[in-house]
Structures are given as C-alpha cells and as structure tokens.
Design a protein around this motif. Structure first.
Motif, PDB file in Angstrom:
ATOM      1  N   PHE A  41      18.954  13.582  29.792  1.00 36.24           N
ATOM      2  CA  PHE A  41      18.264  13.931  28.547  1.00 36.24           C
ATOM      3  C   PHE A  41      19.250  13.800  27.398  1.00 36.24           C
ATOM      4  O   PHE A  41      20.348  14.380  27.452  1.00 36.24           O
ATOM      5  CB  PHE A  41      17.730  15.369  28.641  1.00 36.24           C
ATOM      6  CG  PHE A  41      17.148  15.910  27.358  1.00 36.24           C
ATOM      7  CD1 PHE A  41      16.272  15.147  26.590  1.00 36.24           C
ATOM      8  CD2 PHE A  41      17.464  17.190  26.914  1.00 36.24           C
ATOM      9  CE1 PHE A  41      15.733  15.655  25.410  1.00 36.24           C
ATOM     10  CE2 PHE A  41      16.924  17.708  25.746  1.00 36.24           C
ATOM     11  CZ  PHE A  41      16.054  16.932  24.987  1.00 36.24           C
ATOM     12  N   MET A  42      18.908  13.021  26.385  1.00 38.39           N
ATOM     13  CA  MET A  42      19.802  12.900  25.220  1.00 38.39           C
ATOM     14  C   MET A  42      19.057  13.328  23.954  1.00 38.39           C
ATOM     15  O   MET A  42      17.947  12.877  23.692  1.00 38.39           O
ATOM     16  CB  MET A  42      20.313  11.474  25.062  1.00 38.39           C
ATOM     17  CG  MET A  42      21.368  11.399  23.965  1.00 38.39           C
ATOM     18  SD  MET A  42      22.304   9.861  23.995  1.00 38.39           S
ATOM     19  CE  MET A  42      21.119   8.722  23.322  1.00 38.39           C
ATOM     20  N   ASN A  65      15.144  16.584  15.525  1.00 41.12           N
ATOM     21  CA  ASN A  65      13.826  17.242  15.561  1.00 41.12           C
ATOM     22  C   ASN A  65      13.884  18.592  16.277  1.00 41.12           C
ATOM     23  O   ASN A  65      13.064  19.474  16.003  1.00 41.12           O
ATOM     24  CB  ASN A  65      12.798  16.335  16.244  1.00 41.12           C
ATOM     25  CG  ASN A  65      12.427  15.164  15.359  1.00 41.12           C
ATOM     26  OD1 ASN A  65      12.299  15.321  14.144  1.00 41.12           O
ATOM     27  ND2 ASN A  65      12.288  13.979  15.932  1.00 41.12           N
ATOM     28  N   ILE A  66      14.850  18.755  17.157  1.00 42.42           N
ATOM     29  CA  ILE A  66      14.993  20.036  17.866  1.00 42.42           C
ATOM     30  C   ILE A  66      15.219  21.182  16.875  1.00 42.42           C
ATOM     31  O   ILE A  66      14.825  22.317  17.126  1.00 42.42           O
ATOM     32  CB  ILE A  66      16.160  19.970  18.918  1.00 42.42           C
ATOM     33  CG1 ILE A  66      16.191  21.199  19.823  1.00 42.42           C
ATOM     34  CG2 ILE A  66      17.521  19.781  18.256  1.00 42.42           C
ATOM     35  CD1 ILE A  66      15.110  21.263  20.848  1.00 42.42           C
ATOM     36  N   GLY A  67      15.819  20.868  15.716  1.00 44.86           N
ATOM     37  CA  GLY A  67      16.114  21.892  14.707  1.00 44.86           C
ATOM     38  C   GLY A  67      14.871  22.486  14.079  1.00 44.86           C
ATOM     39  O   GLY A  67      14.922  23.580  13.509  1.00 44.86           O
ATOM     40  N   THR A 113      18.579  26.340  30.018  1.00 43.49           N
ATOM     41  CA  THR A 113      17.309  25.648  30.277  1.00 43.49           C
ATOM     42  C   THR A 113      17.421  24.649  31.432  1.00 43.49           C
ATOM     43  O   THR A 113      16.587  23.760  31.573  1.00 43.49           O
ATOM     44  CB  THR A 113      16.802  24.953  28.985  1.00 43.49           C
ATOM     45  OG1 THR A 113      17.850  24.154  28.436  1.00 43.49           O
ATOM     46  CG2 THR A 113      16.367  25.954  27.949  1.00 43.49           C
ATOM     47  N   GLY A 114      18.485  24.770  32.228  1.00 41.98           N
ATOM     48  CA  GLY A 114      18.564  24.000  33.472  1.00 41.98           C
ATOM     49  C   GLY A 114      19.323  22.689  33.394  1.00 41.98           C
ATOM     50  O   GLY A 114      19.137  21.816  34.241  1.00 41.98           O
ATOM     51  N   PHE A 131      11.092  24.355  24.295  1.00 38.87           N
ATOM     52  CA  PHE A 131      10.901  22.902  24.336  1.00 38.87           C
ATOM     53  C   PHE A 131      11.838  22.263  25.359  1.00 38.87           C
ATOM     54  O   PHE A 131      11.429  21.391  26.132  1.00 38.87           O
ATOM     55  CB  PHE A 131      11.142  22.305  22.943  1.00 38.87           C
ATOM     56  CG  PHE A 131      11.163  20.807  22.959  1.00 38.87           C
ATOM     57  CD1 PHE A 131       9.976  20.087  23.023  1.00 38.87           C
ATOM     58  CD2 PHE A 131      12.361  20.108  22.949  1.00 38.87           C
ATOM     59  CE1 PHE A 131       9.988  18.700  23.072  1.00 38.87           C
ATOM     60  CE2 PHE A 131      12.390  18.721  22.997  1.00 38.87           C
ATOM     61  CZ  PHE A 131      11.194  18.019  23.063  1.00 38.87           C
ATOM     62  N   MET A 132      13.093  22.720  25.381  1.00 36.83           N
ATOM     63  CA  MET A 132      14.035  22.128  26.346  1.00 36.83           C
ATOM     64  C   MET A 132      13.621  22.442  27.777  1.00 36.83           C
ATOM     65  O   MET A 132      13.812  21.632  28.687  1.00 36.83           O
ATOM     66  CB  MET A 132      15.465  22.582  26.055  1.00 36.83           C
ATOM     67  CG  MET A 132      16.025  21.830  24.853  1.00 36.83           C
ATOM     68  SD  MET A 132      17.677  22.291  24.411  1.00 36.83           S
ATOM     69  CE  MET A 132      18.646  21.634  25.749  1.00 36.83           C
ATOM     70  N   GLY A 133      13.052  23.609  27.982  1.00 34.51           N
ATOM     71  CA  GLY A 133      12.521  23.950  29.308  1.00 34.51           C
ATOM     72  C   GLY A 133      11.386  23.018  29.686  1.00 34.51           C
ATOM     73  O   GLY A 133      11.289  22.549  30.830  1.00 34.51           O
TER      74      GLY A 133
END
Ligand code: AVI
Length: 308
Positions: free
Chosen positions: A178-179, A152-154, A286-287, A164-166
C-alpha cells in the motif's frame, strides 16, 4: 432524502457547524481545485511529482512481484500516477492498472491519458464509490499494490483516517503493498500559506460549497456575508478551513432555518499533516509494516510504502 441534503442539514444543525469537504468537488469546485494545484503556495502536487520522478525506480525495487495489479483509490485523471506506471510497465511481466473513482467522466480522461503515454498497459477502470465497488476486486487473485495519492488521507477528520487504512488493509492479502501520498508536518507558515493563497483561489473553493448548496438544494446563503478563514494548528498537525458569518443572520435550506451569530463559523475542511513517527504508528495500528518513506528534496511530502 438526498444524501447531500441530509449531510448539509445534519452538519449545519449540530452545535459546532460543519460541512463535509467531499462536497467541494462538483463541476465548478473541481475546476477551482485544478487552479489550486497550480498555485505557488500550494506546494503539495509539485513535491509528489518530484518524488515520483526521482524515486519511482527505488519504490518499484522494493516490490518483489513479477505479476501485479496496481489499484488506485480516488484516481482522478491519473496524470501523476502515469509517471509511476511508465516505470512500472518495464519492471513487471504482467501489470494491470485499476483506477477507481466516483466520477465515470474522469475515468474516461484517465484511460485516454494513460493509454496515450503507456499504450501497452491493461487498464480496468471501476466507477463508483470505492467503499462500495471494492467487492469487484474479490475475483482478482494477483498480488496487489494499492495507491492512495495526493494527501487525500489528510481530509479524513479525527479517527476516520485510521478507519480508512483499516478498510484498505481489508482489501489486501498478506504480502500486498500500500502506498500513500502524505503531506508532512513542516514550518507552520508554509502550511498556513498553502490554504490562504494571495489570489484568493482557496477562498473561492470554500465559498463554492455554499453556492452549491444554493444551486442544488435551493439554499439562500448570501456569499458576501461569509468570509474564508484558513488556519493551521502545529500541535495537532491539522490545517482547518472555516467560513465565518460576518453578521447575525438566518439561512434557509429546503425549508429548514439555520441561525448564525456574528462570527459564528462553519468548519469546511480538515487537512491533516503527519510526522514520520505518526505514519509508522498509524500503519502499525491498522495492520501494516512500514517498508520505507520516500521524501522530496525539501522533506515536505512523503510517498509512504507499507506492506501487509
Ligand atoms: C484534496 N486535498 C488533499 C486537498 C488538501 O490539501 O487538503 C484539498 C484542498 N483544500 C484546500 N486546498 C486544497
């Protein structure tokens, strides 16, 4: 004004016409998506399931906690995650699964399914847009593993994946995990075929967006005058789906008129593919620290584990 209408008017009113892919998933679109998931050409779910079957124990071995909340963003019916949870319940002394999804209906299906397979698991579903409901997790103080599966990240265009990752990072404490399920860069022909199946299911999936606009917003798109075009750019790693107007025409939606030239296209979806190098650097920016990438036997897909 209704958010859907507002997004459609803005997207079609811009210089290069676009529609947000999140609106694919009405009842009919979700059913068509289930058919996509079963297509030979659409390799993504098969690869993700293979990794879960082969590597869940290795993934769990990386996570040192005794007590944990496993929080899944956009969980859907949980049928794939169940493979992981079946193993996880054996490892942790205390485990709570928190599926978060916009659809209360799918969360019911999720809960019933997981309960039937992993009866002892505590499940706390949270319905609603996770960007808004994430505050409900603030009172929980257990260490956390966040899941965002299914590539879904794509579907976040441009810099939005990083945004979003932030946001995910903001939901975590130092030491949490986080996976993410990510589709990797590969032979461009394989990717192009995944979005151009021979049975035309992806074509229907795209056209349903215009049908939905007609149904819900009183639009007058003539579906026979738009053609699906799916392509892949191996430089940027983006698969792009378009609906191309077959003639010069005017479409009316909620009293607004939109002019289409012959062969003018609407961008309906971006499905980005990543390299391992890109994943490591987007994680870092993003940390996150990369823990490990778990790949299927073809090297098509990754379950990428990060730590905050
Ligand atoms: C949900 N998402 C990860 C799918 C993808 O591959 O981008 C949606 C999809 N669009 C066409 N086929 C599948």
């Amino acid at each position: 004004m209704d958010r859907f209408l507002q997004d459609v008017l803005t997207g079609l009113g811009s210089e290069f016409k676009t529609l947000p892919s999140k609106y694919f998933y009405d009842e009919k679109g979700s059913k068509i998506f289930q058919r996509i998931m079963a297509l030979d050409e659409y390799y993504l779910p098969g690869c993700e399931v293979e990794i879960l079957n082969e590597s869940s124990d290795l993934i769990l071995a990386e996570i040192p906690f005794d007590t944990i909340d496993i929080v899944e963003l956009g969980s859907g019916d949980g049928s794939k995650t169940m493979i992981f949870l079946k193993q996880a319940i054996r490892k942790f002394n205390s485990l709570t699964y928190i599926p978060m999804d916009i659809s209360p209906g799918i969360l019911e299906v999720n809960k019933d399914l997981i309960h039937s397979q992993v009866p002892k698991l505590e499940i706390i579903p949270i319905a609603g847009d996770y960007l808004l409901t994430s505050s409900q997790l603030e009172k929980r103080d257990k260490p956390r593993l966040l899941l965002f599966m299914g590539s879904n990240i794509g579907n976040f265009p441009g810099d939005k994946a990083k945004g979003f990752m932030g946001f995910v990072n903001g939901m975590m404490k130092r030491g949490d995990y986080f996976m993410m399920g990510v589709d990797l860069r590969k032979n461009p022909h394989v990717i192009r075929a995944a979005y151009n199946d021979k049975d035309g299911v992806t074509r229907l999936f795209n056209l349903n967006l215009l049908e939905r606009i007609n149904r819900e917003l009183g639009g007058d798109f003539d579906l026979s005058e738009f053609e699906h075009f799916g392509t892949y750019n191996p430089v940027t790693g983006e698969a792009m789906s378009y609906l191309v107007s077959q003639k010069k025409q005017i479409v009316q939606i909620a009293g607004r008129l939109f002019q289409f030239d012959r062969y003018e296209a609407i961008l309906t979806e971006v499905s980005r593919k990543f390299s391992i190098k890109e994943l490591n650097s987007i994680g870092k920016e993003t940390g996150f620290a990369t823990v490990r990438h778990f790949l299927d036997s073809k090297g098509y897909f990754s379950l990428s584990l990060f730590r905050k």
